[in-house]
Design a protein around this motif. Structure first.
Motif, PDB file in Angstrom:
ATOM      1  N   GLU A  74       0.851  -1.181   0.000  1.00  0.00           N
ATOM      2  CA  GLU A  74       0.000   0.000   0.000  1.00  0.00           C
ATOM      3  C   GLU A  74       0.896   1.243   0.000  1.00  0.00           C
ATOM      4  N   VAL A  76       1.180   5.076   1.241  1.00  0.00           N
ATOM      5  CA  VAL A  76       0.647   5.736   2.429  1.00  0.00           C
ATOM      6  C   VAL A  76       0.797   7.249   2.292  1.00  0.00           C
ATOM      7  N   GLY A 102      -2.791   7.848  -1.643  1.00  0.00           N
ATOM      8  CA  GLY A 102      -2.568   6.729  -0.740  1.00  0.00           C
ATOM      9  C   GLY A 102      -3.514   6.790   0.450  1.00  0.00           C
ATOM     10  N   CYS A 108      -3.874   1.883   6.538  1.00  0.00           N
ATOM     11  CA  CYS A 108      -2.923   0.901   6.019  1.00  0.00           C
ATOM     12  C   CYS A 108      -2.699  -0.206   7.045  1.00  0.00           C
TER      13      CYS A 108
END
Length: 232
Positions: A74, A76, A102, A108
């Protein structure tokens, strides 16, 4: 002819040979290999700004079979210093639009733990410092203590996020490499090279770094290294 091939031809290449250890002897069945990328600056700004995670990747490495079986990644959104420095973009290859779109670190972490829990259930495994028991064991692994012991821990403290118990124990692969092979090396790519491997992908891409760390772990195991927690 490459430098390695030339060195081998003239007898200047020292090959590390250690007796092999069967992967079934390892104390861990799976590793979650993590390698964060974070905001960074030229040396003049490093003392006044704190790094924030901007790429949160992990690969799940099957120790017994010596392969990556799943991946997580992911991008961020940094909130303390939202604008990436030119230095950071050049080093990591991460673009401003990737972090602007993000997720916050809290989101996350939720997504990451959901993924981790799914893999724990799928493979019947648990962390060594968990209150639960399982047939198989897993651990976090990083290249150095910076990822979990400094960057992630400090950011969680600053942003009042829970630094969960499972993140407080991990394997520092760099430390184990130094212990077993006692050879000078220059970073992850240098360690790979010393064991006859090449870095695949782009350095300072977190996901690529995690993949290559897992690959190094496999070669270290082949050459006799025993995985063990280095930070508890």
């Amino acid at each position: 002819m490459t430098t390695r091939e030339l060195a081998r031809k003239i007898g200047a290449l020292e090959v590390i040979r250690v007796s092999k250890t069967n992967s079934s002897k390892q104390p861990f069945d799976f590793l979650f290999v993590i390698d964060f990328e974070a905001t960074c600056w030229e040396s003049a700004d490093r003392k006044t700004k704190c790094p924030e995670i901007i790429e949160f990747p992990a690969v799940l490495y099957d120790v017994k079979n010596g392969e990556i079986v799943d991946e997580f990644q992911e991008y961020v959104m940094p909130t303390e210093n939202p604008k990436l420095s030119d230095f950071c973009t050049q080093l990591t290859g991460i673009q401003q639009n990737q972090v602007d779109t993000g997720v916050p670190l809290s989101t996350c972490l939720f997504l990451f733990m959901k993924w981790v829990n799914e893999k724990k259930k799928l493979y019947g495994m648990e962390f060594p410092n968990s209150d639960d028991k399982a047939e198989k064991t897993c651990a976090f692994a990083t290249w150095s203590d910076w990822d979990l012991g400094i960057c992630f821990k400090n950011e969680c403290n600053r942003k009042r996020l829970t630094y969960a118990k499972i993140f407080r124990k991990w394997i520092d692969i760099r430390h184990l490499y130094k212990f077993y092979f006692k050879k000078p090396f220059n970073g992850l790519s240098g360690a790979l090279s010393e064991l006859g491997l090449t870095f695949e992908g782009k350095e300072h891409c977190g996901l690529h770094d995690a993949r290559n760390t897992a690959k190094l772990v496999g070669r270290m195991i082949d050459n006799g290294a025993i995985l063990q927690l280095t930070r508890c």
